[in-house]
Design a protein around this motif. Structure first.
Motif, PDB file in Angstrom:
ATOM      1  N   LEU A  48    -111.194  53.889 104.939  1.00  0.00           N
ATOM      2  CA  LEU A  48    -110.539  52.723 106.119  1.00  0.00           C
ATOM      3  C   LEU A  48    -108.491  52.867 105.465  1.00  0.00           C
ATOM      4  CD1 LEU A  48    -111.138  50.682 107.480  1.00  0.00           C
ATOM      5  CD2 LEU A  48    -112.069  49.307 106.283  1.00  0.00           C
ATOM      6  N   ILE A  49    -108.845  52.465 104.233  1.00  0.00           N
ATOM      7  CA  ILE A  49    -106.964  52.272 103.811  1.00  0.00           C
ATOM      8  C   ILE A  49    -105.913  53.669 104.301  1.00  0.00           C
ATOM      9  CG2 ILE A  49    -105.702  51.825 101.639  1.00  0.00           C
ATOM     10  CD1 ILE A  49    -108.432  49.998 100.242  1.00  0.00           C
ATOM     11  N   SER A  50    -106.866  54.596 104.003  1.00  0.00           N
ATOM     12  CA  SER A  50    -105.665  55.136 104.713  1.00  0.00           C
ATOM     13  C   SER A  50    -105.415  55.844 106.062  1.00  0.00           C
ATOM     14  CB  SER A  50    -106.230  56.689 103.586  1.00  0.00           C
ATOM     15  OG  SER A  50    -107.450  56.929 103.913  1.00  0.00           O
ATOM     16  N   LEU A  51    -106.450  55.840 107.050  1.00  0.00           N
ATOM     17  CA  LEU A  51    -106.416  55.868 108.573  1.00  0.00           C
ATOM     18  C   LEU A  51    -105.547  54.469 108.548  1.00  0.00           C
ATOM     19  CD1 LEU A  51    -109.960  57.425 109.533  1.00  0.00           C
ATOM     20  CD2 LEU A  51    -107.032  58.453 108.945  1.00  0.00           C
ATOM     21  N   ALA A  52    -106.234  53.382 107.780  1.00  0.00           N
ATOM     22  CA  ALA A  52    -104.601  52.241 108.590  1.00  0.00           C
ATOM     23  C   ALA A  52    -103.356  51.968 108.129  1.00  0.00           C
ATOM     24  CB  ALA A  52    -105.140  50.997 107.638  1.00  0.00           C
ATOM     25  N   GLY A  53    -103.533  51.921 106.922  1.00  0.00           N
ATOM     26  CA  GLY A  53    -102.329  53.569 106.413  1.00  0.00           C
ATOM     27  C   GLY A  53    -101.470  53.950 107.545  1.00  0.00           C
ATOM     28  N   ALA A  54    -101.506  54.986 107.944  1.00  0.00           N
ATOM     29  CA  ALA A  54    -101.425  56.216 108.497  1.00  0.00           C
ATOM     30  C   ALA A  54    -101.277  55.570 110.198  1.00  0.00           C
ATOM     31  CB  ALA A  54    -102.446  57.371 108.047  1.00  0.00           C
ATOM     32  N   GLY A  55    -102.024  54.883 110.791  1.00  0.00           N
ATOM     33  CA  GLY A  55    -101.512  54.128 111.993  1.00  0.00           C
ATOM     34  C   GLY A  55    -100.600  53.911 111.856  1.00  0.00           C
ATOM     35  N   ILE A  56    -100.491  52.955 110.719  1.00  0.00           N
ATOM     36  CA  ILE A  56     -99.504  51.610 110.725  1.00  0.00           C
ATOM     37  C   ILE A  56     -98.418  52.822 110.732  1.00  0.00           C
ATOM     38  CG2 ILE A  56     -98.173  50.557 109.705  1.00  0.00           C
ATOM     39  CD1 ILE A  56    -101.009  48.972 108.908  1.00  0.00           C
ATOM     40  N   GLY A  57     -97.673  53.583 110.155  1.00  0.00           N
ATOM     41  CA  GLY A  57     -97.232  54.450 110.181  1.00  0.00           C
ATOM     42  C   GLY A  57     -97.189  55.136 111.234  1.00  0.00           C
ATOM     43  N   LEU A  58     -97.499  55.673 111.404  1.00  0.00           N
ATOM     44  CA  LEU A  58     -97.193  56.525 113.131  1.00  0.00           C
ATOM     45  C   LEU A  58     -96.684  55.407 114.463  1.00  0.00           C
ATOM     46  CD1 LEU A  58    -100.775  58.791 113.237  1.00  0.00           C
ATOM     47  CD2 LEU A  58     -97.889  59.266 112.695  1.00  0.00           C
ATOM     48  N   ALA A  59     -97.033  54.310 114.321  1.00  0.00           N
ATOM     49  CA  ALA A  59     -96.690  53.205 115.571  1.00  0.00           C
ATOM     50  C   ALA A  59     -95.246  52.689 114.861  1.00  0.00           C
ATOM     51  CB  ALA A  59     -97.655  51.887 115.317  1.00  0.00           C
ATOM     52  N   GLY A  60     -95.468  52.854 113.923  1.00  0.00           N
ATOM     53  CA  GLY A  60     -93.960  52.392 113.464  1.00  0.00           C
ATOM     54  C   GLY A  60     -92.850  53.141 113.447  1.00  0.00           C
ATOM     55  N   SER A  61     -93.671  54.564 113.804  1.00  0.00           N
ATOM     56  CA  SER A  61     -92.150  55.590 113.628  1.00  0.00           C
ATOM     57  C   SER A  61     -92.400  56.147 115.088  1.00  0.00           C
ATOM     58  CB  SER A  61     -92.990  57.307 113.723  1.00  0.00           C
ATOM     59  OG  SER A  61     -93.400  56.729 111.985  1.00  0.00           O
ATOM     60  N   VAL A  62     -93.264  55.300 116.313  1.00  0.00           N
ATOM     61  CA  VAL A  62     -93.192  55.564 117.501  1.00  0.00           C
ATOM     62  C   VAL A  62     -92.507  54.787 117.800  1.00  0.00           C
ATOM     63  CG1 VAL A  62     -94.318  55.120 119.809  1.00  0.00           C
ATOM     64  CG2 VAL A  62     -95.409  57.021 118.132  1.00  0.00           C
ATOM     65  N   ALA A  63     -92.061  53.383 117.631  1.00  0.00           N
ATOM     66  CA  ALA A  63     -91.347  52.356 117.851  1.00  0.00           C
ATOM     67  C   ALA A  63     -89.683  52.935 117.534  1.00  0.00           C
ATOM     68  CB  ALA A  63     -91.709  50.856 117.284  1.00  0.00           C
ATOM     69  N   LEU A  64     -89.935  53.314 116.731  1.00  0.00           N
ATOM     70  CA  LEU A  64     -88.853  53.342 116.176  1.00  0.00           C
ATOM     71  C   LEU A  64     -87.861  54.815 116.981  1.00  0.00           C
ATOM     72  CD1 LEU A  64     -88.616  53.137 111.834  1.00  0.00           C
ATOM     73  CD2 LEU A  64     -87.340  51.546 113.612  1.00  0.00           C
ATOM     74  N   VAL A  65     -88.581  55.469 117.095  1.00  0.00           N
ATOM     75  CA  VAL A  65     -87.993  56.710 117.927  1.00  0.00           C
ATOM     76  C   VAL A  65     -87.960  56.278 119.360  1.00  0.00           C
ATOM     77  CG1 VAL A  65     -88.907  59.041 119.097  1.00  0.00           C
ATOM     78  CG2 VAL A  65     -89.580  58.591 116.425  1.00  0.00           C
TER      79      VAL A  65
END
Length: 335
Positions: A48-65
């Motif tokens: 739960l912790i690792s997938l939540a972190g990965a999801g937040i990171g991917l969402a931030g990457s999409v927004a920044l790109v």
């Protein structure tokens, strides 16, 4: 590297959390909880912790790109091809699953090796195994090492970027505006008609007083061209040379320009003169080359006055070299 640092950070947090929960684990083991039940709980919490972190990171990457694409769409070519790579997404999710599983079950395995009676009697911190402490120290050390390496790489990239910005491109693009024009083959079927249209367009733009200098070019500097030009300098016979050497000596890229281009881009003149309207005369054409071409074709003498024949066609008129300009690092050598 950033992903490894993040994984190491999560692993350290999970390990420290498991040490702090040693008493809870000991109580559950003492009351009959099986290792399978504890493993399921630890695994679900870690994933739960690792997938939540990965999801937040991917969402931030999409927004920044998307933000970078919107801000730089006028300055960067082919921004429509910029996006998040699905392979990177798959690797990120895979790393999150592996790290969540390994770094949540490993501390549990370490905690189960300690007797519940010892944990409840002496406390969690005092009974934390030497192996757990060493593992935690190894995670911290690895994060510091990776961070230092990433910092060194970042410094080198910044230095390299500064070198690129300071590089002499051979022309000055400040206050220069470019645009593309399409000339219909149906309306202008031959070279004379196209040249007349370009002349009228140049005169109209100059008369509007919107620019100090107006010029045409078939290819902008640093632009890619798939058309190579085979030239024969001074009717030179190189048939005795290997094919690779013939290609190296005679295979160039060519771009037609109007004489005002050199003033528009402030390209420095090394020797000879710039092009003039008279050099467009098909009976006595002139050409300007850059320093690279001059060194390749006439390494030991001045290229001024020498001739070039395009395509190896003996029926074509020789083109005289009238000037040499500074190095223009593009994919074209002849102008």
């Amino acid at each position: 590297v950033l992903l490894l640092i993040a994984c190491g950070n999560v692993a350290s947090l999970l390990l420290a959390r498991s040490v702090g929960r040693a008493q809870e684990t000991a109580i559950r083991v003492a009351t009959g909880a099986s290792a399978a039940h504890l493993a399921a709980q630890y695994l679900m919490e870690g994933l739960l912790i690792s997938l939540a972190g990965a999801g937040i990171g991917l969402a931030g990457s999409v927004a920044l790109v998307n933000l970078v694409v919107r801000l730089t769409s006028d300055d960067i070519l082919r921004t429509d091809q910029i996006g998040i790579d699905l392979n990177v997404v798959a690797v990120t999710i895979g790393c999150a699953l592996v790290c969540g599983a390994v770094f949540s079950l490993a501390p549990l395995w370490q905690a189960l090796r300690v007797s519940p009676n010892a944990v409840l009697t002496n406390g969690a911190r005092s009974t934390a195994s030497v192996g757990a402490q060493r593992l935690l120290g190894a995670f911290v050390t690895s994060q510091i090492a990776l961070s230092c390496g990433l910092l060194v790489v970042a410094i080198l990239c910044v230095q390299r970027l500064g070198t690129l910005f300071a590089m002499d491109t051979g022309f000055d693009s400040r206050n220069v505006t470019t645009f593309f024009t399409y000339i219909s083959a149906a309306r202008f079927p031959n070279d004379a008609a196209r040249a007349a249209y370009q002349t009228r367009l140049l005169q109209a733009v100059e008369a509007a007083h919107v620019a100090n200098t107006v010029a045409f070019t078939g290819l902008l500097p640093f632009s890619h061209s798939t058309t190579d030009t085979v030239i024969i300098p001074d009717h030179r016979d190189i048939s005795h040379l290997p094919i690779s050497e013939q290609i190296r000596q005679l295979d160039f890229q060519f771009r037609p320009v109007t004489p005002s281009l050199f003033a528009a881009l402030r390209i420095p003149l090394i020797s000879g003169r710039y092009l003039t309207e008279a050099d467009g005369n098909p009976k006595a054409p002139g050409i300007v080359i850059d320093e690279t071409v001059a060194q390749r074709l006439w390494p030991h003498t001045s290229p001024l006055g020498h001739t070039i024949m395009f395509g190896g066609d003996t029926d074509k008129t020789d083109v005289k070299v009238v000037g040499v300009v500074g190095l223009t690092p593009a994919e074209s050598d002849l102008v």
